[in-house]
Design an enzyme around this catalytic site. Sequence first.
Site, mmCIF file in Angstrom:
data_model
loop_
_atom_site.group_PDB
_atom_site.id
_atom_site.type_symbol
_atom_site.label_atom_id
_atom_site.label_comp_id
_atom_site.label_asym_id
_atom_site.label_seq_id
_atom_site.Cartn_x
_atom_site.Cartn_y
_atom_site.Cartn_z
ATOM 1 N N THR A 67 0.862 -1.185 0.000
ATOM 2 C CA THR A 67 0.000 0.000 0.000
ATOM 3 C C THR A 67 0.898 1.235 0.000
ATOM 4 O O THR A 67 2.060 1.164 0.419
ATOM 5 C CB THR A 67 -0.899 0.033 1.248
ATOM 6 O OG1 THR A 67 -0.042 0.064 2.389
ATOM 7 C CG2 THR A 67 -1.790 -1.196 1.329
ATOM 8 N N GLU A 80 -5.600 -3.802 -1.646
ATOM 9 C CA GLU A 80 -6.073 -4.960 -0.876
ATOM 10 C C GLU A 80 -7.093 -5.795 -1.636
ATOM 11 O O GLU A 80 -7.472 -6.874 -1.182
ATOM 12 C CB GLU A 80 -6.709 -4.476 0.440
ATOM 13 C CG GLU A 80 -5.737 -3.903 1.460
ATOM 14 C CD GLU A 80 -5.446 -2.411 1.254
ATOM 15 O OE1 GLU A 80 -5.661 -1.908 0.127
ATOM 16 O OE2 GLU A 80 -5.001 -1.777 2.221
ATOM 17 N N LYS A 130 -16.070 17.510 8.868
ATOM 18 C CA LYS A 130 -17.152 17.489 9.857
ATOM 19 C C LYS A 130 -17.479 18.920 10.247
ATOM 20 O O LYS A 130 -16.746 19.548 10.980
ATOM 21 C CB LYS A 130 -16.732 16.668 11.080
ATOM 22 C CG LYS A 130 -16.541 15.210 10.734
ATOM 23 C CD LYS A 130 -15.662 14.488 11.732
ATOM 24 C CE LYS A 130 -14.979 13.300 11.081
ATOM 25 N NZ LYS A 130 -13.624 13.538 10.614
ATOM 26 N N TRP A 167 -21.677 16.066 7.804
ATOM 27 C CA TRP A 167 -20.517 15.704 6.988
ATOM 28 C C TRP A 167 -20.587 16.374 5.633
ATOM 29 O O TRP A 167 -21.634 16.415 4.995
ATOM 30 C CB TRP A 167 -20.475 14.196 6.763
ATOM 31 C CG TRP A 167 -20.039 13.428 7.962
ATOM 32 C CD1 TRP A 167 -19.544 13.934 9.120
ATOM 33 C CD2 TRP A 167 -20.074 12.009 8.113
ATOM 34 N NE1 TRP A 167 -19.254 12.929 9.995
ATOM 35 C CE2 TRP A 167 -19.575 11.727 9.403
ATOM 36 C CE3 TRP A 167 -20.457 10.954 7.294
ATOM 37 C CZ2 TRP A 167 -19.455 10.427 9.885
ATOM 38 C CZ3 TRP A 167 -20.333 9.664 7.778
ATOM 39 C CH2 TRP A 167 -19.843 9.408 9.057
HETATM 40 P P1 AMP Z 1 -4.756 2.117 -3.796
HETATM 41 O O1 AMP Z 1 -4.740 1.046 -2.781
HETATM 42 O O2 AMP Z 1 -3.512 2.957 -3.803
HETATM 43 O O3 AMP Z 1 -5.068 1.589 -5.152
HETATM 44 O O4 AMP Z 1 -5.901 3.149 -3.426
HETATM 45 C C1 AMP Z 1 -7.229 2.730 -3.233
HETATM 46 C C2 AMP Z 1 -8.093 3.928 -2.967
HETATM 47 O O5 AMP Z 1 -8.219 4.739 -4.140
HETATM 48 C C3 AMP Z 1 -9.517 3.590 -2.614
HETATM 49 O O6 AMP Z 1 -9.656 3.191 -1.266
HETATM 50 C C4 AMP Z 1 -10.232 4.904 -2.919
HETATM 51 O O7 AMP Z 1 -10.069 5.836 -1.872
HETATM 52 C C5 AMP Z 1 -9.480 5.403 -4.136
HETATM 53 N N1 AMP Z 1 -10.222 5.052 -5.348
HETATM 54 C C6 AMP Z 1 -10.028 4.008 -6.162
HETATM 55 N N2 AMP Z 1 -10.893 4.025 -7.192
HETATM 56 C C7 AMP Z 1 -11.679 5.114 -7.029
HETATM 57 C C8 AMP Z 1 -12.783 5.692 -7.744
HETATM 58 N N3 AMP Z 1 -13.238 5.169 -8.882
HETATM 59 N N4 AMP Z 1 -13.348 6.823 -7.239
HETATM 60 C C9 AMP Z 1 -12.887 7.390 -6.107
HETATM 61 N N5 AMP Z 1 -11.857 6.900 -5.397
HETATM 62 C C10 AMP Z 1 -11.256 5.783 -5.843
#
Ligand code: AMP
Length: 549
Positions: free
Chosen positions: A185, A334, A442, A447
């Site tokens: 991550t 994940e 907040k 929200w």
């Molecule tokens: P990563 O693990 O770096 O791929 O990041 C995952 C995170 O990217 C998710 O938990 C979201 O917060 C964000 N994310 C992924 N796809 C989208 C989407 N289509 N719209 C908004 N946020 C997204």
Amino acid sequence: MNGLMQERQLLISDLIEHAANYHGDQEIVSNLGDGDIHRYTWSAARSRSKQVANLIHSLGVSAGQRVATLAWNTHRHLELYYGVCGTGAVLTTVNPRLFADQVAYILNHSESTHVFFDVGLSGLAEKIAPQCPNVKSFIALCDVGQMPDVDLPGLACYESLIAACRDVYTWPRLDENSALSMCFTSGTTGNPKGVVYSHRSTVLHAMSTCMADCFAISARDSILLIVPMFHVNGWGIPHSSAMAGAKLVLPGTQLSGESVYAMLRDEKCSVSCGVPTVWMSLLDYAQNVDPEQRRRDIVMTRALSGGSAAPRRVIEQLEQYFGAYLCQAWGMTETSPVVTVNVPLAKHSHLTVDERVGLQMLAGRPLPGTEIAVFDHDGNPLARDGRTTGQLKVRGAWVSRAYYKHEHDGWDSDGWFSTGDMATLNADGFLKITDRVKDVIKSGGEWISSLDLESAALSHPAIAEAAVIGLHHSHWQERPLLVAVKQQGMEVTAQDILDHMRRHVAKWWLPDDVVFVDALPHTATGKLYKVALRKQFECFRFSTDIGNA
Ligand code: AMP
């Protein structure tokens, strides 16, 4: 009573075998920079993957042991995907955009013993080598004539090493639950956490993403993989393209709008995938190309977008410029990553263009094999009414169940993983990400969605990029601050932006102040880095905060 079907393990070696046996002459094209375009076929990729497999054995790496890459999207990285993992060894794909200390942490934490690196990343390899005593060899992904002049333990040349290996190899029939690869991550707070994919989860993910109501990948597609192969297995495209026998186009380091345009044009790509900023750079470049020329050049019908929310303008311009449909997906490291994909239903065929674009802005519906739900603070499931916001949880066949050597956080006893995203679900199961839990604002007990505000700001033509953060307000607890970058050569005032946003969001949501900056901070995966932005503005006082005057 058991079924009487054969128990064939789901292994990624079967994917490259299928691609080579039934789509053997389908091309794989890599842009190696400086006009150097490398072409070969799935059949040749299998032969070289087998040479890699023999190399892995000769290096003494056995099943389960970790081997790392520090590499961009090229055919050599693809060969490592199959050649290393096909033996049962585990590929740790490391994001070279991370800080050197984080790269070293990942190599040490994963106990990687060999690192395959792109020559352009030699400096990074040299920097981290002293911190990684367990790495026995650094293998440069190049020909002997391109070897970098660096001092690294066990420095060797990839092409020379595999040239000495036979292309005859029988893939072992591994247990399908064996580890395949590890991705970490982004770790904007604390150390990156390792996610370990299995052969089974990866094959199921590839199969699902090929489905018509997902990415619809077929043997007739030419796919430009802009998403880096070091980030969540490049959304599984290296696997799904082999499964489908699609042509695969790998851009290397050539990611500017102009280069992406040229590859889409020259390789007649029908599909591509990337984060919204990639689409923005492509559109910035394409706006200066003659409209008729654009339509002739680009045959892309699907632009797969994820990683962050796609702004309305991007959806509209991709269609206007190229006739391409932006298909939004949601997922995370994940979750392999694809969990939801936005493909319209039969009932959506009568929507107006405006309504249809509104639908495209949602993150999509879950794939079979996965489940998503939103929950309140006490863990109660919330209504699927498209309005009630809660914490998004996910579980499924390609969702991780633990981090590698890390305390067991994030999962509950029913297997739900807390994503850290806030979201709504509508009655059809369409997901809308409203925020990260850490970013939601907040205000006076209510929200405010920072993503909705960013989307409203970005719909103004003079705004190139926008970030909204919640900052302390002595009366309201928190209020939104909009930090924006103007489009080059365009002038706009804070009041213009607020007047424009008023048409898209509730009045009480409007940012209390707008600050224009030259650039916004980003994470190693190209997302807005709000932790850094909050730090940058920690002393900011709102003009509306009388209590602080
Ligand atoms: P990563 O693990 O770096 O791929 O990041 C995952 C995170 O990217 C998710 O938990 C979201 O917060 C964000 N994310 C992924 N796809 C989208 C989407 N289509 N719209 C908004 N946020 C997204």
